[in-house]
Design an enzyme around this catalytic site. Sequence first.
Site, PDB file in Angstrom:
ATOM      1  N   GLU A 132      28.923  26.093   3.375  1.00 48.51           N
ATOM      2  CA  GLU A 132      29.674  27.159   4.055  1.00 48.51           C
ATOM      3  C   GLU A 132      29.032  27.607   5.358  1.00 48.51           C
ATOM      4  OE1 GLU A 132      29.056  27.049   0.798  1.00 48.51           O
ATOM      5  OE2 GLU A 132      30.807  27.705  -0.344  1.00 48.51           O
ATOM      6  N   GLU A 171      31.003  25.637  -6.731  1.00 48.49           N
ATOM      7  CA  GLU A 171      31.096  26.940  -7.401  1.00 48.49           C
ATOM      8  C   GLU A 171      31.983  26.856  -8.646  1.00 48.49           C
ATOM      9  OE1 GLU A 171      32.247  28.698  -3.627  1.00 48.49           O
ATOM     10  OE2 GLU A 171      30.599  30.131  -3.803  1.00 48.49           O
ATOM     11  N   GLY A 231      33.426  25.688  -2.662  1.00 48.60           N
ATOM     12  CA  GLY A 231      34.156  26.176  -3.837  1.00 48.60           C
ATOM     13  C   GLY A 231      34.200  25.169  -4.977  1.00 48.60           C
ATOM     14  N   ALA A 242      36.824  25.296  -0.678  1.00 48.17           N
ATOM     15  CA  ALA A 242      38.007  26.107  -0.364  1.00 48.17           C
ATOM     16  C   ALA A 242      38.732  25.425   0.796  1.00 48.17           C
ATOM     17  CB  ALA A 242      37.579  27.516   0.027  1.00 48.17           C
TER      18      ALA A 242
END
Length: 260
Positions: A134, A114, A111, A66
């Site tokens: 993260e 993911e 992300g 992200a």
Amino acid sequence: MTYQTLLFEIKDGIAFVTINRPDKLNALNDQVILELSSAVDRLTTEAEIKGAILTGAGPKSFVAGADIGDLSRQGPFDGKARAQRGQAVLRRLETCGKPVIAAINGFALGGGCELAMACHIRIAGENAKFGQPEVKLGIAPGYGGTQRLPRIVGKGVALQLILTGEMIDAQEAYRIGLVNKIVPSGDLLAESEKMMRGILTMGPLAVRLAMEAVDQGLEMTLDEGLLLEANHFGLLAATSDMKEGTTAFLEKRAANFQGR
Ligand code: COA
């Protein structure tokens, strides 16, 4: 929708979706998520698209997570909303009914890992690197990492990756079952397309229902999952594709499936 951060090209039934922010290692900012959402709608609804290959632009990165700039400005409520928006897009991708391969060309972090896990098959270039870093930023995975990673690699290994934030290479990702295959980096798209073309010669209704049974079955008891499987099996027995597939085998010829 005109894309600013995605490339979207359909080639003989396969949608090639490329996340295109190479200067930021293809980090998922809000615009990418918005455009990915539109791309998923297209995969789901356009009959011309039979399957998709998802990759990142440039030689270095699939998706490096992200966008940390966006994250740095969020508060608890917009943070939660951001996570839910990302989760929803990835879940719609996972359940779009058509096979999706992640062609992982470099960093698949946070992300990015993911997003790859929401695809049905992951093919890694030799230079691919994976991780859920993260915790190093004081957050936990928010786009499904805490849920899909243990389902794919098991709870112990998932917790190790999530708690240490360590980065692993393609070989280690293959060893733990996070990726299906490693190929030379220069062959990544060609190998992904080859696998997808193979899948697309199968009965598309059978492929769709097999994906659905695996996806739904993981959340069911064994008996419920077996019943779902038997129902799908019966349903497929009513299709012209099953007639064609079995007849073609008996006639020693290749099947020509129509998806009905
Ligand atoms: N969000 C926003 N920008 C990112 C980013 C992210 N997740 N990952 C990389 N970038 C940007 C960098 O800020 C840099 O931008 P700049 O040139 O404007 O300074 C550019 O992409 C190149 O990254 P850089 O860090 O210089 O490359 P590197 O080869 O030295 O390191 C990584 C590569 C992937 C190890 C490093 O970029 C990194 O750790 N990224 C963050 C990974 C992460 O924590 N992801 C999870 C987020 S929840």
